[in-house]
Design a protein around this motif. Structure first.
Motif, PDB file in Angstrom:
ATOM      1  N   MET A 146       0.849  -1.197   0.000  1.00  0.00           N
ATOM      2  CA  MET A 146       0.000   0.000   0.000  1.00  0.00           C
ATOM      3  C   MET A 146       0.880   1.240   0.000  1.00  0.00           C
ATOM      4  N   GLY A 147       0.270   2.367  -0.327  1.00  0.00           N
ATOM      5  CA  GLY A 147       0.994   3.632  -0.256  1.00  0.00           C
ATOM      6  C   GLY A 147       1.497   4.101  -1.597  1.00  0.00           C
ATOM      7  N   ASP A 148       2.606   4.859  -1.569  1.00  0.00           N
ATOM      8  CA  ASP A 148       3.140   5.496  -2.774  1.00  0.00           C
ATOM      9  C   ASP A 148       4.063   4.549  -3.538  1.00  0.00           C
ATOM     10  N   LYS A 169       5.763   3.811   1.559  1.00  0.00           N
ATOM     11  CA  LYS A 169       5.114   2.572   1.131  1.00  0.00           C
ATOM     12  C   LYS A 169       4.995   1.642   2.333  1.00  0.00           C
ATOM     13  N   GLN A 182      -0.553   6.482   6.776  1.00  0.00           N
ATOM     14  CA  GLN A 182      -1.461   7.442   6.138  1.00  0.00           C
ATOM     15  C   GLN A 182      -1.278   8.833   6.730  1.00  0.00           C
ATOM     16  N   ASP A 183      -1.085   8.928   8.049  1.00  0.00           N
ATOM     17  CA  ASP A 183      -0.858  10.231   8.688  1.00  0.00           C
ATOM     18  C   ASP A 183       0.400  10.894   8.137  1.00  0.00           C
ATOM     19  N   LYS A 238      -0.730   1.050   9.623  1.00  0.00           N
ATOM     20  CA  LYS A 238      -1.404   1.537   8.409  1.00  0.00           C
ATOM     21  C   LYS A 238      -1.894   2.967   8.608  1.00  0.00           C
ATOM     22  N   GLN A 239      -2.477   3.254   9.774  1.00  0.00           N
ATOM     23  CA  GLN A 239      -2.944   4.611  10.060  1.00  0.00           C
ATOM     24  C   GLN A 239      -1.765   5.569  10.180  1.00  0.00           C
ATOM     25  N   ARG A 297       1.720  10.318   5.171  1.00  0.00           N
ATOM     26  CA  ARG A 297       1.427  10.704   3.776  1.00  0.00           C
ATOM     27  C   ARG A 297       0.627  11.998   3.743  1.00  0.00           C
ATOM     28  N   ASP A 298      -0.285  12.151   4.719  1.00  0.00           N
ATOM     29  CA  ASP A 298      -1.063  13.385   4.795  1.00  0.00           C
ATOM     30  C   ASP A 298      -0.175  14.590   5.080  1.00  0.00           C
ATOM     31  N   LYS A 311       6.282  10.727   1.173  1.00  0.00           N
ATOM     32  CA  LYS A 311       6.013   9.568   0.321  1.00  0.00           C
ATOM     33  C   LYS A 311       6.529   8.316   1.020  1.00  0.00           C
TER      34      LYS A 311
END
Length: 583
Positions: free
Chosen positions: A474-476, A508, A498-499, A494-495, A501-502, A506
């Motif tokens: 998952m991810g970039d 993965k 995402q945080d 996973k969270q 990435r927000d 970048k």
């Protein structure tokens, strides 16, 4: 303040009903069509001791229990001190604590960081309701009023639990609930969080152990044998009730060794067989798991990991049995190892475990842990009758021609998988033992045959290295930084990813579901172009990171790990990744 997700916690002594209250919250949430995930903690005492519950509720599927509590109810400060690392409150959170002088022994700790710390004479309110022991039901009313979860749904949950105890008992508990609800409405302020949601179709409430047991039945388990051990016992308890309904047999053995022996015998007889245990039990089962490898007996062993070594922390989870799963055998004795990360994924992994065991005629280990096993999840469960998603494999059996020409149980074949006759098949008798043998099963001491049989047992597992579907990425895609995690840590990590990435980073995320044999092609593809890597796990040694170094040529790697006992929180993982991967 309207929110889409809310995390609540409760802590008290044994007998306060903390865990029961948390489970009634989950029941109400499920009926409202919300999603939730919980963890519970309690001492290792047989009776009494401390206990706590943490529940995260949301309008979307929940994968972790959050980074801080919105509400915390403290029934006893001395018990809070034993769990304070797990019950951290957000700066904007609210703490309500027992202030009745008859039961409030300890003063409020200094340095609590919360929007509000509110004294409530809970025992006094329970007494006024006529139910001295209904303080936990009073707290349900408080949570219903604070969180804005349907008042009537909670009442139905209470009626279901206490209705058979008579009108008097039910009435007292409903009165206590109402007192708590009205108190919450009088206390709450506009800035305090409350859920905003629309009622939806009810969801399923299940824990990891029940999910594993139900999935095993759907996957075709015919024989289960085990011995009670925390935190895996509920699998056997569920199967005790339900497996016979499907024609299966269950035997509680006198010890862990006997349980594994029964599983080996059942597999030899042609049945799909399974056992569950935890770390100490795995230690005892190790010799017979090695025999199952040598005799090529398909079976599934579920290890619900807990803190170790020895007795360790039996009531809490950890990811410290990876080395044991991979290497706890003498000789060259590889075995497939899978890891589940939540309730729904555990169902998928049970099917995978049985299918791998039966297809490749090998003992197969599935790793769960205490957090997944005994924490409850409100979720959408898949349809177990969907054969496209959940195909069921069966072991290769000999043809009539193979039986007539002289049955060779360990016959050399192109894929190294030999036909396995069911016990009682005419012409299909053979010797299954732990000693080196030839194709027929006859014991031998020949070095070449020993070598050839090692090739057979190891190389038959080679196709598993091409199971790209058992590695999640998952991810970039163009990221130069990556994170690997596994098991119950996946949701929080996973969270955290995402945080990050927000924040514009970048990154993965790579999650192995099949740990051994490692799908090296999928890993090498996922790691292509990665310059820095972090491996996040709940054990002190960094066992996954060390194992991956054995299997792969890794980029610069950071171990982001600690001992278990409490789950990762996303904010904690973010902090650790910033200190390592992004320092």
């Amino acid at each position: 303040m309207k929110v889409k997700t809310l995390t609540v916690g409760m802590v008290g002594s044994g007998g306060d009903g903390v865990v029961a209250s948390g489970e009634m919250v989950l029941g109400a949430v499920a009926q409202e069509g919300l999603y939730a995930l919980s963890t519970k903690s309690f001492g290792a005492q047989i009776r009494g001791g401390e206990s706590s519950m943490r529940v995260r509720i949301a309008t979307e599927p929940v994968e972790h229990t959050g980074s801080g509590l919105d509400y915390l109810i403290v029934l006893n400060w001395s018990d809070y001190h034993k769990f304070c690392g797990e019950l951290n409150v957000k700066p904007e959170g609210v703490i309500l604590y027992e202030a009745d002088p008859k039961v409030a022994i300890e003063p409020v700790p200094e340095g609590l960081k919360a929007r509000a710390v509110v004294p409530v004479e809970m025992q006094k309110l329970a007494d006024q309701s006529g139910a001295k022991r209904a303080k936990n039901v009073l707290t349900l009313g408080i949570l219903s009023g604070l969180a804005n979860i349907n008042h009537d749904t909670f009442k139905k949950s209470i009626e279901k639990k206490f209705g058979r105890k008579g009108d008097d008992v039910l009435g007292i508990n409903l009165k206590a609930f109402q007192a708590g609800f009205e108190l919450a409405k009088s206390l709450r302020e506009d800035a305090w969080p409350e859920l905003q949601y629309d009622k939806a179709k009810p969801k399923m409430l299940v824990d990891g152990n029940w999910a594993i047991a139900a999935a095993a039945v759907a996957a075709g388990v015919e024989v289960f044998s085990g011995y009670p051990i925390t935190p895996s016992t509920e699998v056997m308890q569920w199967l005790t009730t339900h497996l016979p309904k499907f024609g299966g047999r269950l035997l509680q053995a006198e010890d862990e060794i006997a349980a594994m022996g029964i599983v080996c015998g059942a597999s030899f007889a042609g049945a799909k067989a399974m056992t569950t245990t935890s770390g100490p039990g795995m230690s005892l089962k190790s010799e017979l798991i090695g025999m199952a490898t040598m005799a090529e007996l398909p079976c599934v062993i579920v290890n619900v990991q807990r803190g170790g070594p020895s007795t360790g922390v039996p009531t809490k989870g950890e990811q410290s049995d990876l080395y044991q799963a991979l290497f706890s055998a003498h000789g060259d004795a590889p075995r497939p190892v899978l890891a589940a990360y939540d309730v729904v994924n555990a169902i998928d992994m049970v099917f995978e475990a049985f299918n791998i065991a039966e297809t490749y005629q090998t003992p197969t280990i599935l790793l769960s842990d205490g957090f997944l096993a005994q924490g409850k999840q409100v979720c959408d469960l898949p349809d177990l009758s969907n054969k496209k998603r959940f195909p069921v494999a069966h072991r290769k059996t000999p043809t009539d021609a193979e039986l007539k020409e002289g049955y060779k149980r360990f016959k050399k074949t192109a894929d190294h998988i030999s036909p396995m006759a069911k016990l009682g098949t005419e012409g299909g008798s053979y010797l299954a033992s732990g000693i080196t043998h030839d194709e027929v099963g006859k014991p031998v001491g020949d070095a070449k045959i020993h070598h050839d049989m090692n090739i057979k047992r190891i190389e038959k597992l080679a196709p598993l290295r091409k199971r790209d579907d058992l590695v999640l990425v998952m991810g970039d895609k163009d990221a130069k930084d990556a994170v690997i995690t596994w098991g119950y840590s996946v949701g929080a990590v996973k969270q955290a990813v995402q945080d990050l990435r927000d924040e514009g980073k970048k990154i993965k995320l790579i999650v192995p579901l099949l740990i051994a044999p490692l799908p090296t092609e999928a890993f090498n593809k996922a790691l292509k172009g990665i310059e820095k890597l972090a491996v996040v796990e709940l054990n002190y040694q960094g066992q996954m990171a060390n194992y991956l170094r054995m299997e792969l040529d890794l980029p610069k790697t950071f171990k982001v790990n600690r001992s278990g006992g409490c789950v990762w929180q996303p904010a904690e993982v973010v902090m650790r990744l910033k200190e390592s991967l992004f320092a």
